[in-house]
Motif scaffolding. Structure first.
Motif, PDB file in Angstrom:
ATOM      1  N   GLU A 136       0.998  -1.172   0.143  1.00 16.86           N
ATOM      2  CA  GLU A 136       0.054   0.071  -0.030  1.00 16.86           C
ATOM      3  C   GLU A 136       0.788   1.230   0.020  1.00 16.86           C
ATOM      4  O   GLU A 136       2.081   1.265   0.445  1.00 16.86           O
ATOM      5  CB  GLU A 136      -0.995   0.089   1.079  1.00 16.86           C
ATOM      6  CG  GLU A 136      -1.907  -1.344   1.354  1.00 16.86           C
ATOM      7  CD  GLU A 136      -1.261  -2.019   2.369  1.00 16.86           C
ATOM      8  OE1 GLU A 136      -1.928  -2.861   3.129  1.00 16.86           O
ATOM      9  OE2 GLU A 136       0.080  -2.226   2.378  1.00 16.86           O
ATOM     10  N   SER A 137       0.505   2.201  -0.513  1.00 22.91           N
ATOM     11  CA  SER A 137       0.873   3.728  -0.515  1.00 22.91           C
ATOM     12  C   SER A 137       0.110   4.605  -0.859  1.00 22.91           C
ATOM     13  O   SER A 137      -1.185   4.328  -1.114  1.00 22.91           O
ATOM     14  CB  SER A 137       2.020   3.718  -1.713  1.00 22.91           C
ATOM     15  OG  SER A 137       1.379   3.491  -2.988  1.00 22.91           O
ATOM     16  N   CYS A 190      -2.827   0.022  -4.237  1.00 22.18           N
ATOM     17  CA  CYS A 190      -2.313  -1.120  -3.492  1.00 22.18           C
ATOM     18  C   CYS A 190      -1.831  -2.114  -4.930  1.00 22.18           C
ATOM     19  O   CYS A 190      -2.341  -2.276  -5.842  1.00 22.18           O
ATOM     20  CB  CYS A 190      -3.669  -2.000  -2.836  1.00 22.18           C
ATOM     21  SG  CYS A 190      -3.095  -3.701  -2.793  1.00 22.18           S
ATOM     22  N   THR A 235      -0.880   1.603   5.335  1.00 21.52           N
ATOM     23  CA  THR A 235      -0.388   3.028   5.139  1.00 21.52           C
ATOM     24  C   THR A 235      -1.128   3.898   5.964  1.00 21.52           C
ATOM     25  O   THR A 235      -2.559   3.681   6.045  1.00 21.52           O
ATOM     26  CB  THR A 235      -0.394   3.534   3.558  1.00 21.52           C
ATOM     27  OG1 THR A 235      -0.090   4.793   3.490  1.00 21.52           O
ATOM     28  CG2 THR A 235      -1.876   3.260   3.187  1.00 21.52           C
TER      29      THR A 235
END
Length: 127
Positions: A6-7, A22, A121
């Motif tokens: 995730e980010s 994702c 995240t």
């Protein structure tokens, strides 16, 4: 090796927007149901959204319906969660996860149906 990462989290003001990503490796997101979950401090992890492997149909928890949108980019092998009109109660660590055999998203996403999880995240909504 199968993996999801995730980010896109961060600090935003109420009413703001974020898009979480994702990114999947070792498998094709189009072939599996993908879920987004979140966990606030002291609370259980809860399902937020889901996109099915069978037909791409989606699910949203009542708390985010109308504000969040899940989507899939097969070219980038990535699932996104667009979050608009964010509220302080949206503050949590957000996780994406790969479904094991679940082909359709169901109400109250069961955690046991997902076998690979990202590291999470952080999303913080505060004035």
């Amino acid at each position: 090796q199968l993996q999801v990462v995730e980010s896109g989290g961060g600090l935003v003001q109420p009413g703001g927007s974020l898009r979480l990503s994702c990114a999947a490796s070792g498998f094709t997101v189009d072939d599996y149901t993908i879920g987004w979950f979140r966990q606030a401090p002291g609370k259980e992890r809860e399902g937020v959204s889901c996109i099915s492997s069978s037909d791409g149909s989606t699910y949203y928890a009542d708390s985010v319906k109308g504000r969040f949108t899940i989507s899939r980019d097969n070219t980038k092998n990535t699932v996104y969660l667009q979050m608009n009109s964010l509220k302080p109660e949206d503050t949590a660590i957000y996780y994406c996860a790969k479904g094991l055999r679940l082909r359709l998203c169901v109400v109250d996403l069961p955690l046991y149906e997902f076998d690979y999880w990202g590291q999470g995240t952080q999303v913080t909504v505060s004035s």
